[in-house]
Motif scaffolding. Structure first.
Motif, PDB file in Angstrom:
ATOM      1  N   GLU A 176       2.678  -9.543  -5.563  1.00 47.64           N
ATOM      2  CA  GLU A 176       2.021  -8.238  -5.416  1.00 47.64           C
ATOM      3  C   GLU A 176       3.025  -7.138  -5.075  1.00 47.64           C
ATOM      4  O   GLU A 176       2.831  -5.981  -5.438  1.00 47.64           O
ATOM      5  CB  GLU A 176       0.943  -8.292  -4.319  1.00 47.64           C
ATOM      6  N   VAL A 177       4.076  -7.509  -4.327  1.00 51.23           N
ATOM      7  CA  VAL A 177       5.099  -6.500  -3.988  1.00 51.23           C
ATOM      8  C   VAL A 177       5.828  -6.082  -5.264  1.00 51.23           C
ATOM      9  O   VAL A 177       6.038  -4.897  -5.528  1.00 51.23           O
ATOM     10  CB  VAL A 177       6.113  -7.051  -2.954  1.00 51.23           C
TER      11      VAL A 177
ATOM     12  N   THR B 105      17.145   2.523  -3.452  1.00 53.30           N
ATOM     13  CA  THR B 105      17.728   1.307  -2.843  1.00 53.30           C
ATOM     14  C   THR B 105      16.616   0.370  -2.391  1.00 53.30           C
ATOM     15  O   THR B 105      16.685  -0.848  -2.585  1.00 53.30           O
ATOM     16  CB  THR B 105      18.575   1.706  -1.602  1.00 53.30           C
ATOM     17  N   LEU B 106      15.588   0.944  -1.760  1.00 57.60           N
ATOM     18  CA  LEU B 106      14.473   0.123  -1.276  1.00 57.60           C
ATOM     19  C   LEU B 106      13.749  -0.519  -2.454  1.00 57.60           C
ATOM     20  O   LEU B 106      13.354  -1.686  -2.403  1.00 57.60           O
ATOM     21  CB  LEU B 106      13.487   0.983  -0.473  1.00 57.60           C
TER      22      LEU B 106
ATOM     23  N   VAL C 239       0.841  -1.200   0.000  1.00 60.21           N
ATOM     24  CA  VAL C 239       0.000   0.000   0.000  1.00 60.21           C
ATOM     25  C   VAL C 239       0.876   1.250   0.000  1.00 60.21           C
ATOM     26  O   VAL C 239       0.570   2.248  -0.673  1.00 60.21           O
ATOM     27  CB  VAL C 239      -0.938  -0.006   1.227  1.00 60.21           C
ATOM     28  N   ALA C 240       2.010   1.197   0.715  1.00 63.26           N
ATOM     29  CA  ALA C 240       2.913   2.353   0.748  1.00 63.26           C
ATOM     30  C   ALA C 240       3.515   2.604  -0.634  1.00 63.26           C
ATOM     31  O   ALA C 240       3.591   3.747  -1.100  1.00 63.26           O
ATOM     32  CB  ALA C 240       4.011   2.122   1.786  1.00 63.26           C
ATOM     33  N   LEU C 241       3.920   1.529  -1.317  1.00 58.32           N
ATOM     34  CA  LEU C 241       4.466   1.688  -2.677  1.00 58.32           C
ATOM     35  C   LEU C 241       3.414   2.307  -3.603  1.00 58.32           C
ATOM     36  O   LEU C 241       3.718   3.158  -4.436  1.00 58.32           O
ATOM     37  CB  LEU C 241       4.907   0.324  -3.237  1.00 58.32           C
ATOM     38  N   ASP C 242       2.170   1.876  -3.438  1.00 60.25           N
ATOM     39  CA  ASP C 242       1.109   2.395  -4.304  1.00 60.25           C
ATOM     40  C   ASP C 242       0.830   3.871  -4.028  1.00 60.25           C
ATOM     41  O   ASP C 242       0.528   4.634  -4.945  1.00 60.25           O
ATOM     42  CB  ASP C 242      -0.175   1.565  -4.132  1.00 60.25           C
TER      43      ASP C 242
ATOM     44  N   CYS D 104      12.558  -4.309  -3.253  1.00 65.96           N
ATOM     45  CA  CYS D 104      11.153  -4.667  -3.461  1.00 65.96           C
ATOM     46  C   CYS D 104      10.944  -5.373  -4.805  1.00 65.96           C
ATOM     47  O   CYS D 104      10.112  -6.265  -4.927  1.00 65.96           O
ATOM     48  CB  CYS D 104      10.268  -3.426  -3.417  1.00 65.96           C
ATOM     49  N   MET D 105      11.707  -4.936  -5.816  1.00 62.18           N
ATOM     50  CA  MET D 105      11.546  -5.527  -7.148  1.00 62.18           C
ATOM     51  C   MET D 105      11.963  -6.999  -7.166  1.00 62.18           C
ATOM     52  O   MET D 105      11.647  -7.723  -8.104  1.00 62.18           O
ATOM     53  CB  MET D 105      12.399  -4.755  -8.174  1.00 62.18           C
TER      54      MET D 105
END
Length: 879
Positions: free
Chosen positions: A666-667, A654-655, A627-630, A659-660
């Motif tokens: 979903e992440v 970097t984060l 949700v934070a990425l979105d 995440c990728m």
């Protein structure tokens, strides 16, 4: 033992627990437990049963450590006592047998099934019933194993055996026998298929059974057979339908509910229309009647409580929410970019306190699907009933009429249009009914007709509907608030910018609700605000609106802790608001941005600790990170270049790299969306990472995970447009995957067309635009599917850049397009108004081809064109 103080399922009491653990050290303890269960007749039944349940838990946890002698003794005792006079003890022994069997012991207990089947022949009722009870549990738990070679296919003996008991004099035994066979219908077990006609005849013979459990199992069997062996039912369909019409009105609700499922299942079969046409006159009134609240429903729903908005919600009322990760979409011909519409439960969602499936919900769902099959042919059977219902003095009947009207909205819309000018005002009036359950169902039904309401002049229905719905959002009843909020969100989606004149009024109401709502409805309110932002877009970016809306949202944002799941709906809401407000969100973006980065960082750190020491740390809830990425994507999209400073001062790149590569699709999906948005907003920060990011993007071009693949593809396309010729070193990493995807015969439609996403062909075009020498040689391998998938996309920037790429590649490798030139012509004709220089490119290619083949060949070639294509090309390009 006799106090029975242990909680049999999970031992919550530690002292008790350690005592049991000590007792478990003694092999004799389990012998003692089986002895109490089967032989200690002086003890009362609950104590003996408890002893058996403790033993069952021991079997679950430690069976592999039982000494063989103990295991054998337990098995023997179970079989010897399956006919205990007490139903409770028989059931407990049955559970114990199944638990041992499911521990993989069916293979090592070869005498179990033959003995149980043998005991069915016992003259003693208790033995027969006990054995059947155990067999039914085994059939439920191990149906696949029973139909496998591992056990030498015991079903070949069991199914014919069960069928004999359909005629047994005891209803309990008949019911067990059907329930056992029913376990094998959906899996199409061979032994059952071999006996299918006998099975169906035996079911028909039980049609008039006086026992409700038997009737329920007969109905269940027929519903499943409709799915797997409709061919066998078709010859008898008339009488089956007659039988099901009766059973749907059965006095026992368990029977009527099973029977009602039949209509839902039949509606999905191709023969539905033909089979049911002659029966609608009987069926429709039965379904409508089933849609009334039962007395017990009304009690459970507190139907007599009108005002409860001051009563705090209990935590178990609040259903877990699931965040739908961001999927990048493109606008399609004939509609906005539609994300998979999630159809809510076909009945009013506000029944969730009763969320058990019941006759009312099943009848409503059946009417809904039948309306979609029969369309307006349903109305002659319904309209005469509806009038009587909608204006009935008894609120329960009136309420069911409003539900009926909502259920048919989708299927019978065309036929209903002539009645809506009269019905919609009546429904809007029902929003003020004194009964909360009538007000809430009126909200739902009106939302089902929102599309029509919005298509009329705004003063006719939209304005009165909106005025009343906003009042209901502030209703004194929580169920009505919830229904009104959901209905308003639907209206927002349909009305979009039609709402702009009323924004001030709408925001006043939504902001006021913030102070009024209890926990559960607050979460729905966030959704209504987010949907409003999506629907009106930049029109929300007015100082007076921002001053109304942002303070309460930011206040909630500051109140919530990082680990509070209420952040999900709030983050989703803010993401929509940020995208809509664009520069108007600037004053609020810093703290929001920082917190999102922190949430991602925390989650990654927790995941790292968990992977290193799973016994010491808990697995993180990755939804926080998703949700934070979105929301970061929403900020990048809304703020554009303004996000540059924020990115510069944080370690987001970097984060993102971590995440990728996350294991959870979903992440990755949300990471690639963010990567694409950052590429558009502040590419200088992304550029230094491209060499590390590209290989990861390449590995994710895997259509097995549609949305991940879609977002990765989109990000690559955006990177192409920024990198230009510097993309060359990466073409080989991604192009083969992209070409493979576009050529997959069964590529999920999402990647290529229809559901709004078409990034694979667009990215191929963009890649070819910046690196034509590298991509053009493969032109022939993708040109045909490329053209057919892009012809349905609306004119937009993405389509523009993709077509420029194709034109440049045709210039480099004209031979690559020759065989499929008709598809290229069709794709060119799909443009409504290309930019002048793109139109020139098309003109040159079309005329170049025509000159190359000569006038006569061109005439022959263009004869194959559909007339409309011929006209377009001649009018626009003079060929």
């Amino acid at each position: 033992m006799s106090e029975g103080s242990c909680d049999t399922e999970d031992w919550r009491n530690d002292a008790e627990n350690s005592k049991l653990e000590q007792l478990n050290q003694f092999p004799d303890f389990n012998n003692y437990l089986i002895f109490v269960l089967t032989s200690l007749k002086s003890e009362d039944e609950p104590t003996r049963s408890l002893s058996g349940l403790i033993l069952k838990n021991n079997v679950k946890a430690h069976y592999q450590n039982f000494p063989p002698a103990v295991a054998d003794f337990i098995k023997r005792e179970c079989l010897n006592n399956i006919g205990d006079p007490s139903p409770l003890i028989r059931a407990t022994i049955g559970i114990l047998i199944t638990t041992i069997a499911s521990k993989g012991e069916l293979q090592t207990w070869p005498e179990l099934l033959p003995q149980l089947c043998n005991l069915l022949n016992s003259e003693d009722y208790n033995t027969c019933e006990g054995s059947f009870g155990a067999l039914q549990k085994i059939c439920e738990d191990s149906s696949e194993l029973l139909d496998s070679d591992a056990l030498n296919r015991p079903l070949n003996i069991m199914i014919p055996k069960f069928l004999q008991f359909f005629k047994h004099c005891s209803p309990k035994i008949r019911s067990h026998a059907i329930a056992c066979v029913n376990q094998f219908i959906i899996g199409r077990a061979q032994a059952l298929m071999d006996n299918i006609d006998t099975f169906i005849e035996s079911l028909f013979a039980l049609a008039g059974d006086e026992d409700c459990e038997v009737r329920k199992n007969v109905c269940r069997a027929l519903v499943m057979l409709l799915e797997v062996r409709i061919d066998r039912l078709i010859p008898h369909m008339h009488s089956i339908i007659q039988y099901m019409l009766q059973r749907t009105q059965d006095a026992d609700e368990n029977v009527s509910l099973e029977a009602c499922e039949f209509w839902l299942t039949l509606a999905e079969q191709p023969i539905c229309k033909e089979a049911l046409s002659g029966h609608l006159v009987q069926l429709i009134p039965i379904l409508v009647n089933g849609m009334k609240y039962s007395e017990i429903d009304i009690i459970l729903l507190k139907g007599d409580v009108e005002e409860d908005d001051n009563v705090p919600d209990s935590e178990q009322d609040i259903k877990p929410r699931f965040h739908k990760s961001r999927t990048v979409t493109l606008q399609h011909e004939g509609g906005e970019g539609e994300e998979g519409e999630d159809i809510d439960d076909d009945e009013d969602d506000d029944d969730d306190t009763l969320s058990d499936w019941n006759l009312r919900k099943c009848s409503a769902a059946a009417l809904d699907v039948l309306a979609n099959v029969f369309r307006d042919d349903l109305l002659p059977h319904l309209l005469p009933l509806l009038k009587g219902l909608l204006f009935h003095p008894d609120w329960v009947i009136k309420e069911s009429g409003i539900l009926v009207l909502g259920a048919i909205a989708e299927g019978c819309m065309q036929g209903m249009v002539q009645y809506l000018p009269e019905l919609i005002p009546h429904l809007i009036q029902c929003l003020c009914d004194k009964k909360a359950l009538v007000r809430s169902i009126a909200c739902w039904t009106l939302s089902r007709y929102a599309h029509w309401v919005v298509s009329q002049p705004p003063d006719a229905h939209l304005k009165p509907l909106m005025t009343e719905l906003l009042k209901r959002i502030l209703d004194g009843n929580k169920r009505v608030q919830e229904a009104a909020c959901s209905a308003f969100a639907t209206l927002e989606e349909e009305a979009c910018t039609e709402l702009v004149p009323y924004l001030s009024f709408i925001l006043d109401t939504l902001v006021f609700a913030f102070g009024k709502y209890q926990h559960k409805n607050l979460l729905i309110l966030y959704d209504a605000i987010g949907t409003l932002a999506d629907s009106v877009g930049h029109h929300l970016n007015q100082p007076e609106y921002i001053q109304k809306l942002m303070p309460p949202l930011i206040q909630k944002w500051n109140e919530l802790k990082d680990e509070d799941k209420d952040l999900f709906p709030l983050l989703e809401c803010l993401s929509s608001v940020a995208t809509a407000l664009q520069s108007g969100f600037l004053p609020y973006c810093e703290p929001v941005y920082q917190r999102c980065v922190t949430l991602v960082q925390k989650t990654l750190a927790q995941a790292m600790m968990y992977s290193q020491q799973p016994d010491q740390y808990e697995a993180p809830d990755k939804d926080f990170m998703i949700v934070a990425l979105d929301l970061l994507s929403g900020l990048a999209e809304g703020l554009g270049g303004h996000v540059d400073q924020l990115v510069a001062r944080s370690n987001i790149m970097t984060l993102l790299f971590q995440c990728m590569q996350d294991t959870m699709p979903e992440v990755r999906q949300s990471s690639f969306a963010l990567l694409g948005d950052l590429t558009k907003a502040c590419f200088p920060h992304v550029k230094p990472c491209i060499a590390e990011f590209m290989p990861i993007l390449g590995t994710n071009l895997n259509p097995e995970f549609i949305s991940v693949c879609n977002n990765a593809t989109w990000a690559i396309g955006e990177i192409c447009m920024q990198m230009g010729v510097e993309m060359q070193p990466y073409v080989a990493l991604v192009l083969p995957h992209l070409v493979e995807i576009i050529n997959r015969p069964n590529t999920p439609k999402t990647l290529l067309e229809n559901t709004g996403t078409t990034f694979d062909p667009i990215t191929i075009g963009r890649l070819g635009y910046v690196c034509p020498q590298e991509v053009a040689p493969m032109l022939q391998q993708f040109i045909r599917p490329w053209c057919t998938s892009l012809r349905n996309i609306r004119d937009n920037e993405e389509k523009d850049s993709a077509f420029r790429g194709i034109c440049v590649m045709i210039g480099v490798n004209p031979g690559g397009v020759v065989q499929d030139f008709i598809f290229f012509c069709d794709a060119v004709a799909s443009w409504v108004s290309p930019k002048d220089d793109l139109r020139d490119m098309f003109y040159k290619i079309l005329h170049g081809f025509k000159d190359q083949v000569g006038e006569e060949n061109w005439q022959q070639f263009s004869e194959q064109f559909p007339p409309i294509l011929k006209e377009r090309l001649s009018a626009c390009y003079g060929v």
